[in-house]
Design an enzyme around this catalytic site. Structure first.
Site, PDB file in Angstrom:
ATOM      1  N   SER A 275       0.835  -1.196   0.000  1.00 50.00           N
ATOM      2  CA  SER A 275       0.000   0.000   0.000  1.00 50.00           C
ATOM      3  C   SER A 275       0.879   1.259   0.000  1.00 50.00           C
ATOM      4  O   SER A 275       1.811   1.355  -0.800  1.00 50.00           O
ATOM      5  CB  SER A 275      -0.968  -0.044   1.181  1.00 50.00           C
TER       6      SER A 275
ATOM      7  N   ASP B 260      -5.031  -3.746  -3.402  1.00 50.37           N
ATOM      8  CA  ASP B 260      -4.083  -3.420  -2.332  1.00 50.37           C
ATOM      9  C   ASP B 260      -3.566  -4.672  -1.623  1.00 50.37           C
ATOM     10  O   ASP B 260      -4.334  -5.539  -1.193  1.00 50.37           O
ATOM     11  CB  ASP B 260      -4.803  -2.519  -1.320  1.00 50.37           C
TER      12      ASP B 260
END
Length: 295
Positions: free
Chosen positions: A65, A180
Protein backbone atom coordinates in the site's frame (compact mmCIF):
# COMPACT_ATOMS: atom_id res chain seq x y z
CA UNK A 1 2.41 -6.71 20.72
CA UNK A 2 5.49 -5.05 22.01
CA UNK A 3 6.97 -2.35 19.80
CA UNK A 4 10.15 -4.27 19.11
CA UNK A 5 10.54 -8.02 18.70
CA UNK A 6 14.14 -8.96 19.38
CA UNK A 7 15.78 -12.26 18.48
CA UNK A 8 17.86 -13.98 21.15
CA UNK A 9 21.29 -12.39 21.18
CA UNK A 10 23.81 -10.40 23.17
CA UNK A 11 22.94 -7.67 25.61
CA UNK A 12 21.68 -4.48 23.95
CA UNK A 13 24.63 -2.17 23.19
CA UNK A 14 24.40 1.58 23.83
CA UNK A 15 22.18 3.35 21.29
CA UNK A 16 25.00 5.76 20.46
CA UNK A 17 27.43 3.02 19.46
CA UNK A 18 28.17 2.83 15.72
CA UNK A 19 26.91 -0.31 14.05
CA UNK A 20 30.31 -1.14 12.60
CA UNK A 21 31.78 -1.59 16.09
CA UNK A 22 29.20 -4.22 17.01
CA UNK A 23 29.11 -6.65 14.12
CA UNK A 24 31.65 -8.95 12.61
CA UNK A 25 32.61 -9.02 8.97
CA UNK A 26 29.68 -11.42 8.48
CA UNK A 27 27.25 -8.60 7.74
CA UNK A 28 23.63 -9.75 7.61
CA UNK A 29 21.32 -8.66 4.82
CA UNK A 30 18.81 -6.17 6.20
CA UNK A 31 15.33 -5.63 4.77
CA UNK A 32 12.73 -3.01 5.55
CA UNK A 33 9.07 -4.08 5.37
CA UNK A 34 6.84 -1.02 5.06
CA UNK A 35 3.15 -1.34 5.88
CA UNK A 36 0.12 0.65 4.78
CA UNK A 37 -1.77 3.46 6.46
CA UNK A 38 -2.75 6.15 3.96
CA UNK A 39 -1.21 9.57 4.58
CA UNK A 40 -0.06 8.27 7.97
CA UNK A 41 2.53 6.29 6.04
CA UNK A 42 4.61 9.45 5.67
CA UNK A 43 5.94 8.51 9.12
CA UNK A 44 8.00 5.85 7.31
CA UNK A 45 10.19 8.60 5.89
CA UNK A 46 11.21 9.43 9.46
CA UNK A 47 12.18 5.81 10.06
CA UNK A 48 14.34 5.81 6.93
CA UNK A 49 15.98 9.05 8.05
CA UNK A 50 17.11 7.52 11.35
CA UNK A 51 18.43 4.33 9.74
CA UNK A 52 20.51 6.40 7.32
CA UNK A 53 21.79 8.72 10.07
CA UNK A 54 22.78 5.76 12.21
CA UNK A 55 24.49 4.07 9.25
CA UNK A 56 22.25 1.02 9.42
CA UNK A 57 22.24 -0.29 5.85
CA UNK A 58 18.99 -1.11 4.06
CA UNK A 59 19.69 -3.84 1.51
CA UNK A 60 16.14 -4.16 0.24
CA UNK A 61 12.66 -2.70 0.76
CA UNK A 62 9.32 -4.48 0.44
CA UNK A 63 6.23 -2.30 0.67
CA UNK A 64 2.48 -2.75 0.86
CA UNK A 65 0.00 0.00 0.00
CA UNK A 66 1.46 3.42 0.91
CA UNK A 67 4.55 1.52 2.07
CA UNK A 68 5.17 0.67 -1.58
CA UNK A 69 4.98 4.34 -2.51
CA UNK A 70 7.39 5.40 0.24
CA UNK A 71 9.64 2.46 -0.61
CA UNK A 72 9.71 3.42 -4.28
CA UNK A 73 10.58 7.05 -3.47
CA UNK A 74 13.52 5.84 -1.40
CA UNK A 75 14.78 2.95 -3.54
CA UNK A 76 14.80 5.12 -6.66
CA UNK A 77 18.11 6.73 -5.62
CA UNK A 78 18.80 5.16 -2.23
CA UNK A 79 18.98 8.59 -0.58
CA UNK A 80 16.50 9.58 2.12
CA UNK A 81 16.88 13.27 1.29
CA UNK A 82 15.54 12.64 -2.22
CA UNK A 83 12.60 10.63 -0.90
CA UNK A 84 11.82 13.23 1.75
CA UNK A 85 11.95 16.07 -0.78
CA UNK A 86 9.38 14.30 -2.96
CA UNK A 87 7.20 13.22 -0.03
CA UNK A 88 6.96 16.74 1.41
CA UNK A 89 5.63 18.01 -1.90
CA UNK A 90 2.97 15.34 -2.43
CA UNK A 91 -0.60 16.57 -2.21
CA UNK A 92 -3.81 14.56 -2.17
CA UNK A 93 -4.70 15.72 -5.68
CA UNK A 94 -1.38 14.33 -6.96
CA UNK A 95 -2.52 10.78 -6.14
CA UNK A 96 -6.32 10.72 -6.14
CA UNK A 97 -8.36 11.28 -9.29
CA UNK A 98 -11.95 11.08 -8.09
CA UNK A 99 -14.44 10.19 -10.81
CA UNK A 100 -18.09 9.40 -10.13
CA UNK A 101 -18.37 7.00 -13.05
CA UNK A 102 -15.32 5.08 -11.86
CA UNK A 103 -17.46 3.73 -9.03
CA UNK A 104 -19.13 1.48 -11.59
CA UNK A 105 -15.73 -0.19 -12.07
CA UNK A 106 -15.21 -1.01 -8.39
CA UNK A 107 -14.02 2.26 -6.88
CA UNK A 108 -14.15 6.03 -7.28
CA UNK A 109 -10.40 6.64 -7.73
CA UNK A 110 -8.92 5.46 -11.03
CA UNK A 111 -5.28 5.78 -9.98
CA UNK A 112 -4.04 7.36 -13.19
CA UNK A 113 -2.69 10.37 -11.28
CA UNK A 114 -0.76 8.08 -8.94
CA UNK A 115 0.93 6.37 -11.89
CA UNK A 116 1.60 9.70 -13.59
CA UNK A 117 3.17 11.12 -10.43
CA UNK A 118 5.57 8.19 -10.13
CA UNK A 119 6.48 8.21 -13.81
CA UNK A 120 7.13 11.96 -13.66
CA UNK A 121 9.10 12.19 -10.42
CA UNK A 122 11.18 9.00 -10.22
CA UNK A 123 14.44 8.68 -12.12
CA UNK A 124 14.02 4.95 -12.69
CA UNK A 125 10.92 3.69 -14.47
CA UNK A 126 11.49 -0.03 -13.91
CA UNK A 127 11.93 -1.83 -10.60
CA UNK A 128 15.03 -3.75 -11.66
CA UNK A 129 16.88 -0.48 -12.39
CA UNK A 130 16.33 1.06 -8.95
CA UNK A 131 19.31 1.86 -6.73
CA UNK A 132 18.11 -0.47 -3.94
CA UNK A 133 16.25 -3.76 -4.52
CA UNK A 134 12.53 -3.12 -4.18
CA UNK A 135 9.27 -5.05 -4.29
CA UNK A 136 5.65 -3.88 -4.12
CA UNK A 137 3.04 -6.29 -2.74
CA UNK A 138 -0.47 -6.55 -4.18
CA UNK A 139 -3.18 -9.22 -4.17
CA UNK A 140 -4.20 -11.15 -7.29
CA UNK A 141 -8.01 -11.21 -7.19
CA UNK A 142 -8.12 -14.31 -9.37
CA UNK A 143 -6.16 -16.43 -6.89
CA UNK A 144 -6.58 -14.45 -3.68
CA UNK A 145 -2.82 -14.69 -3.14
CA UNK A 146 -0.37 -11.86 -2.47
CA UNK A 147 2.26 -11.26 -5.12
CA UNK A 148 5.46 -9.21 -4.95
CA UNK A 149 6.37 -7.21 -8.05
CA UNK A 150 10.15 -7.27 -8.41
CA UNK A 151 10.32 -6.40 -12.12
CA UNK A 152 8.57 -4.14 -14.55
CA UNK A 153 6.94 -0.75 -14.23
CA UNK A 154 7.39 0.94 -10.87
CA UNK A 155 4.28 3.05 -11.41
CA UNK A 156 2.09 0.07 -12.26
CA UNK A 157 3.36 -2.01 -9.33
CA UNK A 158 2.83 0.78 -6.79
CA UNK A 159 -0.61 1.53 -8.22
CA UNK A 160 -1.62 -2.12 -7.80
CA UNK A 161 -0.22 -2.22 -4.27
CA UNK A 162 -2.15 0.93 -3.30
CA UNK A 163 -5.50 -0.03 -4.87
CA UNK A 164 -7.65 -0.10 -1.71
CA UNK A 165 -10.84 -2.05 -2.46
CA UNK A 166 -13.85 0.23 -2.69
CA UNK A 167 -11.66 3.31 -3.04
CA UNK A 168 -9.46 2.54 -6.06
CA UNK A 169 -10.59 0.81 -9.21
CA UNK A 170 -8.85 -2.62 -9.27
CA UNK A 171 -5.74 -2.61 -11.46
CA UNK A 172 -5.68 -4.97 -14.44
CA UNK A 173 -2.56 -5.92 -16.40
CA UNK A 174 -0.73 -9.04 -17.54
CA UNK A 175 -3.92 -11.08 -17.53
CA UNK A 176 -4.64 -10.51 -13.82
CA UNK A 177 -6.49 -7.99 -11.68
CA UNK A 178 -4.90 -6.64 -8.52
CA UNK A 179 -5.92 -4.78 -5.36
CA UNK A 180 -4.08 -3.42 -2.33
CA UNK A 181 -1.63 -5.89 -0.79
CA UNK A 182 -2.97 -4.99 2.63
CA UNK A 183 -6.00 -7.21 2.01
CA UNK A 184 -3.93 -10.22 3.11
CA UNK A 185 -0.39 -8.93 3.74
CA UNK A 186 -0.39 -5.46 5.34
CA UNK A 187 3.14 -5.86 6.74
CA UNK A 188 5.14 -7.79 4.10
CA UNK A 189 7.83 -9.23 6.37
CA UNK A 190 7.25 -12.66 4.81
CA UNK A 191 8.25 -11.48 1.35
CA UNK A 192 11.32 -9.74 2.76
CA UNK A 193 12.37 -13.04 4.30
CA UNK A 194 11.69 -14.90 1.04
CA UNK A 195 13.94 -12.43 -0.78
CA UNK A 196 16.85 -13.51 1.41
CA UNK A 197 16.81 -11.04 4.29
CA UNK A 198 18.64 -12.12 7.45
CA UNK A 199 17.13 -9.29 9.49
CA UNK A 200 13.67 -7.84 8.82
CA UNK A 201 12.74 -4.46 10.28
CA UNK A 202 9.02 -3.77 9.86
CA UNK A 203 7.13 -0.50 10.14
CA UNK A 204 3.52 -0.94 11.24
CA UNK A 205 1.18 2.05 11.27
CA UNK A 206 -1.24 1.70 14.22
CA UNK A 207 -4.95 1.75 13.44
CA UNK A 208 -6.79 5.04 13.67
CA UNK A 209 -9.77 5.31 16.02
CA UNK A 210 -11.61 8.55 15.22
CA UNK A 211 -13.30 10.49 18.01
CA UNK A 212 -16.37 10.79 15.82
CA UNK A 213 -17.67 8.55 13.09
CA UNK A 214 -16.36 9.56 9.63
CA UNK A 215 -18.75 11.77 7.70
CA UNK A 216 -17.50 11.06 4.20
CA UNK A 217 -17.31 7.89 2.16
CA UNK A 218 -13.52 7.83 1.79
CA UNK A 219 -12.90 8.09 5.53
CA UNK A 220 -15.64 5.56 6.33
CA UNK A 221 -14.26 2.98 3.91
CA UNK A 222 -10.75 3.47 5.19
CA UNK A 223 -11.81 3.27 8.85
CA UNK A 224 -13.38 -0.13 8.20
CA UNK A 225 -10.35 -1.12 6.16
CA UNK A 226 -7.84 -0.20 8.86
CA UNK A 227 -9.66 -2.26 11.48
CA UNK A 228 -9.27 -5.31 9.28
CA UNK A 229 -5.68 -4.49 8.40
CA UNK A 230 -4.71 -3.96 12.04
CA UNK A 231 -5.68 -7.48 13.05
CA UNK A 232 -4.04 -9.12 10.03
CA UNK A 233 -0.99 -6.91 10.50
CA UNK A 234 -0.70 -7.92 14.15
CA UNK A 235 -0.26 -11.52 13.05
CA UNK A 236 2.01 -10.71 10.10
CA UNK A 237 4.30 -8.55 12.21
CA UNK A 238 5.40 -11.64 14.13
CA UNK A 239 7.45 -12.60 11.07
CA UNK A 240 9.70 -9.55 11.51
CA UNK A 241 12.68 -9.34 13.86
CA UNK A 242 11.93 -5.78 14.96
CA UNK A 243 8.66 -3.90 14.55
CA UNK A 244 8.56 -0.09 14.68
CA UNK A 245 5.22 1.49 15.60
CA UNK A 246 5.14 5.25 14.86
CA UNK A 247 2.86 7.13 17.25
CA UNK A 248 0.70 8.82 14.63
CA UNK A 249 -2.26 9.44 16.93
CA UNK A 250 -5.61 9.75 15.22
CA UNK A 251 -4.45 11.67 12.17
CA UNK A 252 -6.71 10.92 9.23
CA UNK A 253 -6.03 8.56 6.36
CA UNK A 254 -6.36 11.38 3.82
CA UNK A 255 -4.80 14.23 5.86
CA UNK A 256 -1.80 15.38 3.84
CA UNK A 257 -1.31 18.53 5.96
CA UNK A 258 0.57 16.82 8.80
CA UNK A 259 3.51 15.27 6.95
CA UNK A 260 6.15 16.98 9.11
CA UNK A 261 4.49 15.75 12.30
CA UNK A 262 4.18 12.24 10.86
CA UNK A 263 7.84 12.11 9.84
CA UNK A 264 8.85 13.24 13.31
CA UNK A 265 6.70 10.45 14.79
CA UNK A 266 8.46 7.91 12.60
CA UNK A 267 11.85 9.28 13.58
CA UNK A 268 11.04 9.11 17.30
CA UNK A 269 9.75 5.53 17.01
CA UNK A 270 12.85 4.43 15.09
CA UNK A 271 15.15 5.93 17.71
CA UNK A 272 13.29 4.08 20.44
CA UNK A 273 13.86 0.86 18.48
CA UNK A 274 17.58 1.39 17.85
CA UNK A 275 18.78 -0.79 20.75
CA UNK A 276 16.60 -3.66 19.53
CA UNK A 277 17.73 -3.18 15.94
CA UNK A 278 21.42 -3.11 16.86
CA UNK A 279 21.12 -6.13 19.13
CA UNK A 280 19.31 -8.13 16.45
CA UNK A 281 21.87 -7.28 13.77
CA UNK A 282 24.77 -8.12 16.10
CA UNK A 283 23.19 -11.44 17.07
CA UNK A 284 22.53 -12.38 13.45
CA UNK A 285 26.07 -11.41 12.42
CA UNK A 286 27.47 -13.59 15.18
CA UNK A 287 25.25 -16.49 14.11
CA UNK A 288 26.30 -16.10 10.48
CA UNK A 289 29.93 -16.07 11.55
CA UNK A 290 29.50 -19.36 13.41
CA UNK A 291 27.78 -20.98 10.43
CA UNK A 292 30.41 -19.85 7.95
CA UNK A 293 33.29 -20.89 10.17
CA UNK A 294 31.99 -24.45 9.95
CA UNK A 295 31.81 -24.43 6.15
Amino acid sequence: MVSALVACGPKNPPASSPLSSQVSTHTPKIALALGGGGARGFSEIGVLRVLEQEKIPVDMVVGTSVGSLIGALYCDTGRVLDAEFLAVGIQQEDLFDYRALALLSGGFVKGERLERYIETHLKHKTIEDMAIPFAAVAVDLRTGQPVAFEKGSVAQAVHASCAIPGVFVPVAFGGSTYVDGGVVDPIPADFARQKGADVVIAVAIPKSLPKEMPDNTLELVHFSWTLMQAEIGRLRAKEADVVIYPDVGNLGFSDFSQKKKLMEAGEAAARRSLPAIRATIAAKAEALGRVRSKE
